[in-house]
Enzyme design. Structure first.
Site, mmCIF file in Angstrom:
data_model
loop_
_atom_site.group_PDB
_atom_site.id
_atom_site.type_symbol
_atom_site.label_atom_id
_atom_site.label_comp_id
_atom_site.label_asym_id
_atom_site.label_seq_id
_atom_site.Cartn_x
_atom_site.Cartn_y
_atom_site.Cartn_z
ATOM 1 N N THR A 195 0.768 -1.211 -0.030
ATOM 2 C CA THR A 195 0.123 0.093 -0.107
ATOM 3 C C THR A 195 0.807 1.287 -0.029
ATOM 4 O OG1 THR A 195 -1.555 1.493 1.395
ATOM 5 C CG2 THR A 195 -0.152 -0.429 2.373
ATOM 6 N N ASP A 196 0.200 2.512 -0.652
ATOM 7 C CA ASP A 196 1.073 3.808 -0.625
ATOM 8 C C ASP A 196 1.159 4.037 1.096
ATOM 9 O OD1 ASP A 196 -1.565 4.376 -0.023
ATOM 10 O OD2 ASP A 196 -1.592 5.971 -1.456
ATOM 11 N N GLU A 197 0.394 3.503 1.805
ATOM 12 C CA GLU A 197 0.125 4.021 3.235
ATOM 13 C C GLU A 197 1.819 3.864 3.975
ATOM 14 O OE1 GLU A 197 -3.168 3.494 5.539
ATOM 15 O OE2 GLU A 197 -4.395 3.251 3.836
ATOM 16 N N TYR A 233 -1.663 -0.291 11.006
ATOM 17 C CA TYR A 233 -1.676 -1.093 9.730
ATOM 18 C C TYR A 233 -0.521 -0.643 8.827
ATOM 19 C CZ TYR A 233 -3.307 -1.397 5.039
ATOM 20 O OH TYR A 233 -3.239 -1.726 3.552
ATOM 21 N N LYS A 265 2.349 -3.182 7.432
ATOM 22 C CA LYS A 265 2.791 -3.522 5.836
ATOM 23 C C LYS A 265 3.950 -3.054 5.576
ATOM 24 C CE LYS A 265 -0.218 -4.235 2.948
ATOM 25 N NZ LYS A 265 -0.487 -5.789 2.432
#
Ligand code: NAD
Ligand code: TYD
Length: 342
Positions: A125-127, A153, A157
């Site tokens: 994810t870009d997060e 989260y 990741k």
């Protein structure tokens, strides 16, 4: 080719299963999913019974089970979607995020190393890049942007991504990683912004917008994400990270107003509620590497994708109403009623 797709009863994995089973009828697609609260086999109904599709219930972090499965099935390619995926849940209870997102990933990769898998793809994810300031619209996440996470989260990741790159360098595992922006489209669990707001607006219930509603997300239709993963798995370079996003930045208030306007519902349904802890302000992807190296081009822009998604929710009410009447309801009540957010 035999593919293991994990998390295929979830939102993106489910869409990917549909895409792969139909695109590659000569290949075998095995869907492994633990069926957590977010796993819904009704999502896989359109491919059930197809000769090139099989579902197996199981946990990616269950080492003896995973080793047995790889011994029996002889997979060629593994694509890992399985994860705990909701930021709000990670704030309430981080531990399962470490177990599934980090240890599940290393367990799968240990099996990949042992059984000589030809490609391991990690759906990230870009997060993992943290957030960008709202007053710098010239800044975007590239593959070189340092990892700088905000939530449990995104931290889990990012940890998984580091392990994936370490397995490439240390054990020579042929890996790729995709880091995608926020997805939307059919079969998304109605705890995430867009399906939550559509289902609540249709029921004339208040729409809880966190903080000032100015947080920006870079929305990508799930179909375009599936195409990107297919390209990366087949043509992407080993050991590489590819960002996926289509330059569709909108703030949350704009997204919610688009939904209300399309459904002909009043803006008085919008309720500003307490902000999320550590709430990231802006995500924005630079997808140049994916476009220039692999020729990826999104099919949907935000307007066409949102119209398709809202129509899908109108045409598939039973899919999301079934979720709202099940286990999700307790979580839903806990998050949105007991806490007094709405
Ligand atoms: P989701 O929550 O809808 O689905 C996750 C699926 O994984 C569910 O079917 C669940 O049952 C399964 N699962 C959870 N724990 C498992 C375990 N231990 N073993 C096997 N299966 C397990 O998530 P999603 O939105 O479809 O996201 C899929 C992947 O894409 C995740 O890795 C997520 O981090 C990533 N991602 C999501 C977005 C987004 O906007 N949704 C954006 C970028 C990346
Ligand atoms: P979400 O769909 O949870 O995705 P992510 O946190 O991974 O980006 O949330 C998208 C944005 O919408 C995020 O800025 C938080 C916000 N949001 C609300 O304002 N209200 C809500 O009820 C939810 C679920 C999210």
């Amino acid at each position: 080719m035999k593919y293991l797709v994990t998390g295929g009863a979830g939102f993106i994995g489910g869409n990917f299963i549909h895409y792969m089973v139909n695109k590659y009828p000569e290949d075998m697609i095995v869907n492994l999913d633990k069926l957590t609260y977010a796993g819904n086999l009704e999502t896989c109904k359109p491919v059930e019974g197809k000769p090139n599709y099989k579902f197996i219930k199981g946990d990616i972090a269950d080492r003896p089970f995973i080793m047995d499965l790889f011994e029996k099935e002889k997979f060629d390619v593994v694509i890992n979607f399985a994860a705990e995926s909701h930021v709000d849940r990670s704030i309430e209870d981080p531990e399962i995020f470490v177990k599934t997102n980090v240890m599940g990933t290393t367990t799968l990769m240990d099996a990949c190393v042992k059984y000589g898998i030809k490609r391991y793809h990690q759906v990230s994810t870009d997060e993992v890049y943290g957030d960008l300031p709202l007053d710098r619209p010239d800044l975007f996440f590239t593959e070189e942007t340092p990892l700088h996470t905000s939530s449990p989260y995104s931290s889990a990741k990012a940890s998984a991504d580091l392990f994936v790159l370490a397995y490439h360098r240390t054990y020579g595992l042929p890996v790729t990683i995709s880091r995608c922006s926020n997805n939307y489209g059919p079969y998304q669990f109605p705890e995430k912004l867009i399906p939550l707001m559509i289902s609540r607006a249709l029921a004339d219930e208040p729409l809880p917008v966190y903080g000032d509603g100015a947080n920006v997300r870079d929305w990508l239709h799930v179909y375009d994400h599936c195409v990107a993963i297919d390209l990366i798995v087949h043509d992407g370079r080993e050991g590489e990270v590819y960002n996926v996003g289509g330059h569709n930045e909108r703030n949350n208030l704009q997204v919610v107003k688009t939904i209300l306007k399309t459904l002909d519902k009043p803006e008085s349904l919008i309720h500003f509620v307490a902000d999320r802890k550590g709430h990231d302000r802006r995500y924005a992807i630079d997808p140049k590497k994916l476009e220039t190296e692999l020729g990826w081009k999104p099919k949907y822009n935000f307007d066409t994708g949102m119209q398709q998604t809202i129509q899908w929710h109108l045409d598939h009410k039973e899919w999301w109403q079934h979720i709202l009447s099940g286990e999700y309801q307790q979580y839903y009540e806990k998050m949105y009623t007991d806490k007094g957010r709405v």
